[in-house]
Design a protein around this motif. Structure first.
Motif, short mmCIF file in Angstrom:
data_model
loop_
_atom_site.label_atom_id
_atom_site.label_comp_id
_atom_site.label_asym_id
_atom_site.label_seq_id
_atom_site.Cartn_x
_atom_site.Cartn_y
_atom_site.Cartn_z
N ILE A 44 6.40 5.80 6.40
CA ILE A 44 6.08 6.50 5.16
C ILE A 44 6.55 5.72 3.94
CG2 ILE A 44 6.56 8.59 3.82
CD1 ILE A 44 6.54 10.06 6.46
N LEU A 45 5.60 5.39 3.08
CA LEU A 45 5.93 4.83 1.77
C LEU A 45 5.66 5.98 0.80
CD1 LEU A 45 4.32 1.28 2.12
CD2 LEU A 45 6.73 1.91 2.32
N ASP A 46 6.74 6.54 0.25
CA ASP A 46 6.60 7.84 -0.42
C ASP A 46 6.11 7.77 -1.86
OD1 ASP A 46 8.80 6.87 -1.75
OD2 ASP A 46 10.18 8.43 -1.08
N GLY A 47 5.87 6.55 -2.37
CA GLY A 47 5.38 6.42 -3.75
C GLY A 47 6.47 6.06 -4.74
N SER A 48 7.74 6.12 -4.30
CA SER A 48 8.85 5.83 -5.20
C SER A 48 9.07 4.33 -5.37
CB SER A 48 10.14 6.44 -4.64
OG SER A 48 10.47 5.81 -3.40
N GLY A 49 8.51 3.53 -4.46
CA GLY A 49 8.78 2.09 -4.48
C GLY A 49 9.85 1.71 -3.48
N ASN A 50 10.51 2.72 -2.88
CA ASN A 50 11.54 2.45 -1.87
C ASN A 50 10.92 1.96 -0.57
OD1 ASN A 50 13.43 3.35 -3.68
ND2 ASN A 50 13.46 5.44 -2.87
N GLU A 51 11.76 1.30 0.24
CA GLU A 51 11.34 0.85 1.56
C GLU A 51 10.88 2.04 2.40
OE1 GLU A 51 11.03 -2.25 2.88
OE2 GLU A 51 11.38 -2.90 0.81
N GLY A 52 10.03 1.76 3.39
CA GLY A 52 9.48 2.83 4.20
C GLY A 52 10.48 3.45 5.16
N ILE A 53 10.22 4.72 5.51
CA ILE A 53 10.98 5.36 6.57
C ILE A 53 10.01 5.90 7.62
CG2 ILE A 53 13.03 6.08 5.26
CD1 ILE A 53 11.50 8.89 5.11
N ARG A 54 10.45 5.90 8.87
CA ARG A 54 9.57 6.45 9.91
C ARG A 54 9.86 7.95 10.02
NH1 ARG A 54 6.28 3.30 12.35
NH2 ARG A 54 7.43 1.42 11.79
N ALA A 66 7.15 19.95 5.06
CA ALA A 66 8.36 19.42 5.69
C ALA A 66 8.19 17.94 5.95
CB ALA A 66 8.64 20.16 6.99
N LEU A 67 9.32 17.27 6.04
CA LEU A 67 9.33 15.82 6.18
C LEU A 67 10.53 15.48 7.06
CD1 LEU A 67 7.90 13.39 4.72
CD2 LEU A 67 9.70 13.51 3.02
N GLY A 68 10.34 14.70 8.10
CA GLY A 68 11.49 14.35 8.95
C GLY A 68 11.06 14.22 10.39
N LYS A 69 12.00 14.52 11.30
CA LYS A 69 11.67 14.48 12.73
C LYS A 69 11.07 15.83 13.11
CE LYS A 69 13.65 10.51 14.39
NZ LYS A 69 12.88 9.75 13.38
N LEU A 86 1.71 5.59 5.93
CA LEU A 86 1.25 6.81 5.27
C LEU A 86 1.78 6.80 3.84
CD1 LEU A 86 -0.24 9.57 5.71
CD2 LEU A 86 2.02 10.56 6.12
N ALA A 87 0.86 6.93 2.89
CA ALA A 87 1.23 6.86 1.46
C ALA A 87 0.59 8.03 0.73
CB ALA A 87 0.76 5.53 0.87
N PRO A 88 1.06 8.32 -0.49
CA PRO A 88 0.33 9.31 -1.29
C PRO A 88 -1.09 8.77 -1.54
CG PRO A 88 2.47 8.79 -2.27
CD PRO A 88 2.24 7.78 -1.19
N GLY A 89 -2.06 9.65 -1.73
CA GLY A 89 -3.42 9.21 -2.01
C GLY A 89 -3.44 8.38 -3.29
N PHE A 90 -4.34 7.40 -3.35
CA PHE A 90 -4.38 6.52 -4.52
C PHE A 90 -5.06 7.24 -5.69
CE2 PHE A 90 -4.83 3.22 -0.96
CZ PHE A 90 -3.46 3.23 -0.73
N ILE A 91 -4.56 6.95 -6.87
CA ILE A 91 -5.10 7.58 -8.09
C ILE A 91 -5.82 6.51 -8.89
CG2 ILE A 91 -4.50 8.80 -10.21
CD1 ILE A 91 -2.06 9.95 -8.64
N ASP A 92 -7.11 6.70 -9.06
CA ASP A 92 -7.95 5.71 -9.76
C ASP A 92 -8.10 6.19 -11.20
OD1 ASP A 92 -9.77 3.85 -10.56
OD2 ASP A 92 -11.15 4.13 -8.88
N ARG A 474 1.69 15.55 -7.85
CA ARG A 474 0.92 14.55 -7.07
C ARG A 474 1.60 13.19 -7.18
NH1 ARG A 474 -3.98 17.36 -5.45
NH2 ARG A 474 -3.94 19.22 -6.74
N GLY A 475 1.22 12.28 -6.28
CA GLY A 475 1.70 10.91 -6.38
C GLY A 475 2.98 10.61 -5.62
N HIS A 476 3.53 11.61 -4.91
CA HIS A 476 4.73 11.39 -4.09
C HIS A 476 4.55 12.07 -2.74
CE1 HIS A 476 7.86 9.51 -6.50
NE2 HIS A 476 7.47 10.22 -7.54
N ILE A 477 5.21 11.52 -1.73
CA ILE A 477 5.33 12.27 -0.48
C ILE A 477 6.71 12.91 -0.51
CG2 ILE A 477 5.40 12.19 2.04
CD1 ILE A 477 3.44 9.92 1.99
#
Ligand code: ZN
Length: 542
Positions: A44-54, A66-69, A86-92, A474-477
């Protein structure tokens, strides 16, 4: 037993039931699942720019619940996304899909790129300022695959008040324009756009536009501009854009930032410095850019603005008149010198059947075949086609393009529309950006050229535009955010659309979810139309 009675009975008494009846029971069973959909195992790349988490993501009623295991979470449907991001949907944020979405609401070429929201009303051209509510209603009634939002066009507003005339607006006319902008903002416009290389918006002075934009002063509304010039007067145009935003005390968004023409390529550092200076002075600037080195426009844009004043009829009269035609020719040849040569101009679409073979060819190649004078060819083509001719111009620099796309305040945007590889939207040779923008950035510019990290580019495609254009939720997971999501294969994602064969969907975008509904599943369109109209809440000061 009648089927209905059986179902009722089994639901009440809790009989275990055969597979055949399962489908019929879905409605009554829905309540018992805590989640509608669980997406499992993606990075998961949540949109913040932080490294991904599974982690797993659970969706309920269109939102991320909910988010997690969540391995054992019970859901109406669960999907395994192992190996995908998995990322937030792209905004054009710069698109021209207005009429296209009513022709084909599936938004094929956009949703298959992972785009879940399109911002319309660009380049100064929008719905009539007093009709935003009824226009929005049309899309809501018809259903659309993507979410939409819109700015109101300064060109449209000026046309309503003053028609196509080239003169300064009177104070009374400016007051009228402001009140019209206020109406559109109250009906949900996100800000004001301009297209100052086009008529009639380009007839407005800096001061007129500043006065108009003051309708948004102090609010989160922004001024999004296709600037007055993108080549020899680029620095002056950026200076003007900053002056308008500063004068009106609002944010600035520069549309499709570029340094057009070889002799202007060196100007990028100066442009970045102007932007940085405004940021430091407490202003705010963002920009967007498509990931290509050619732009797309009407062929008539090679001709000077004055020659196009008053609409197509007058333009064609001037092209035919010996007095004006010489001046038009001189200006056009200057523009060609700026681009480099007629090799840099490719005809992409015409109206008349007999000219269709020209689509996808450069002017140099077409006249090379017929031994015709290039300017004369272009002039007669515009007359014959009644100005229904599109082109792409190869005038940008690759290194500049990378620097712009990598800028922390720049978001990729298509400047294209929602097209399809079938039906009425499968026509001509549109710019490939309508099909390829977001996968091209992820494939060419992130995976291959490594201009920025993947998490950073995802931020620029999601939370940056959502924040900038005030698309709340919008724009974040994250829990409570709307479930606009895209799952893609970071190793495979790539664009396939080219200048000569643009009608091709990209690869590697596997799942796209809009407001919790699955629109793209294993890279195929499900036919669902869960998109909504996202209305802004800019406080207008008329
Ligand atoms: Zn534009």
């Amino acid at each position: 037993m009648k089927r209905r009675t059986f179902i009722k009975k089994s639901a009440v008494t809790g009989f275990s039931i055969g597979l055949g009846a399962m489908g019929l029971l879905t409605a009554s069973c829905r309540e018992s699942y805590p989640f509608d959909l669980v997406l499992k195992g993606a990075l998961i790349l949540d949109g913040s720019g932080n490294e991904g988490i599974r982690a797993d993501v659970a969706i309920k009623d269109g939102k991320i619940a909910a988010l997690g295991k969540l391995k054992d979470a019970s859901a109406r449907r669960s999907v395994d996304l192992s190996g995908l991001v998995l990322a937030p949907g792209f905004i054009d944020v710069h698109t021209h899909s207005e009429s296209k979405l009513l022709v084909n609401p599936k938004a094929e070429s956009k949703i298959r790129q992972g785009v879940t929201t399109e911002i319309l009303g660009q380049d100064g051209d929008s719905f009539h300022p007093e009709e935003f509510s009824s226009e929005f209603q049309k899309y809501e009634n018809a259903g659309i695959a993507v979410n939409i939002a819109s700015t109101v066009g300064q060109g449209t507003i000026r046309k309503v008040v003053m028609g196509m005339t080239d003169r300064a607006a009177t104070p009374a006319e400016i007051a009228k324009m402001r009140s019209l902008a206020g109406v559109a903002l109250r009906q949900g416009a996100l800000g004001i756009s301009s297209g100052l290389e086009y008529t009639p918006g380009g007839f407005a002075s800096t001061q007129e536009i500043t006065e108009l934009c003051k309708v948004m002063q102090g609010s989160q509304g922004l001024y999004a501009t296709h600037m007055r010039n993108e080549d020899d007067k680029l620095v002056e145009a950026v200076t003007e854009a900053v002056a308008i935003a500063r004068g009106a005390n609002i944010g600035l968004h520069i549309s499709h930032l570029k340094c057009q023409g070889r002799r202007n390529w060196h100007k990028l550092p100066e442009v970045f410095a102007l932007i940085a200076a405004f940021q430091r002075a407490d202003g705010s600037v963002t920009m967007d850019r498509y990931p290509y080195v050619a732009y797309s426009t009407g062929l008539s844009s090679l001709m000077p603005l004055w020659s196009r004043e008053g609409g197509t009829g007058k333009f064609i009269e001037r092209l035919k008149s010996p007095e004006t035609e010489t001046r038009i020719k001189q200006a056009t040849l200057k523009k060609i010198a700026l681009l480099g040569s007629w090799d840099s101009v490719m005809i992409t679409s015409v109206n008349l059947e007999k000219n269709k073979s020209m689509q996808g060819k450069t002017v140099a190649r077409i006249v090379g075949e017929s031994k015709q004078d290039a300017y004369e060819f272009v002039r007669s083509l515009i007359i014959e086609e009644e100005n229904q001719v599109s082109m792409v111009g190869f005038g940008m620099n690759e290194d500049n393009t990378k620097q712009i796309l990598a800028h922390p305040f720049c978001m990729p945007a298509s400047d294209g529309s929602a097209l399809a590889t079938y039906g009425p939207l499968n026509q001509g040779n549109p710019h490939p950006r309508s099909y390829g923008t977001f996968p091209r950035v992820l494939g060419k510019y992130v995976r291959e050229e490594k201009i920025v990290s993947l998490p950073e580019m995802i931020r620029k495609m999601t939370s940056l535009p959502a924040t900038r254009f005030s698309l709340a939720g919008r724009g974040h997971i994250a829990e409570g955010f709307m479930a606009d999501l895209v799952a893609f294969d970071p190793e495979k994602v790539r664009d396939k659309a080219t200048y000569s064969q643009p009608h091709q969907y990209p690869e590697g975008i596997e799942w796209v979810i809009v407001n919790g509904d699955v629109v793209v599943e294993h890279s195929e369109h499900s036919g669902k139309l869960p998109g909504r109209v996202l209305r802004g809440s800019v406080e207008a000061v008329v």
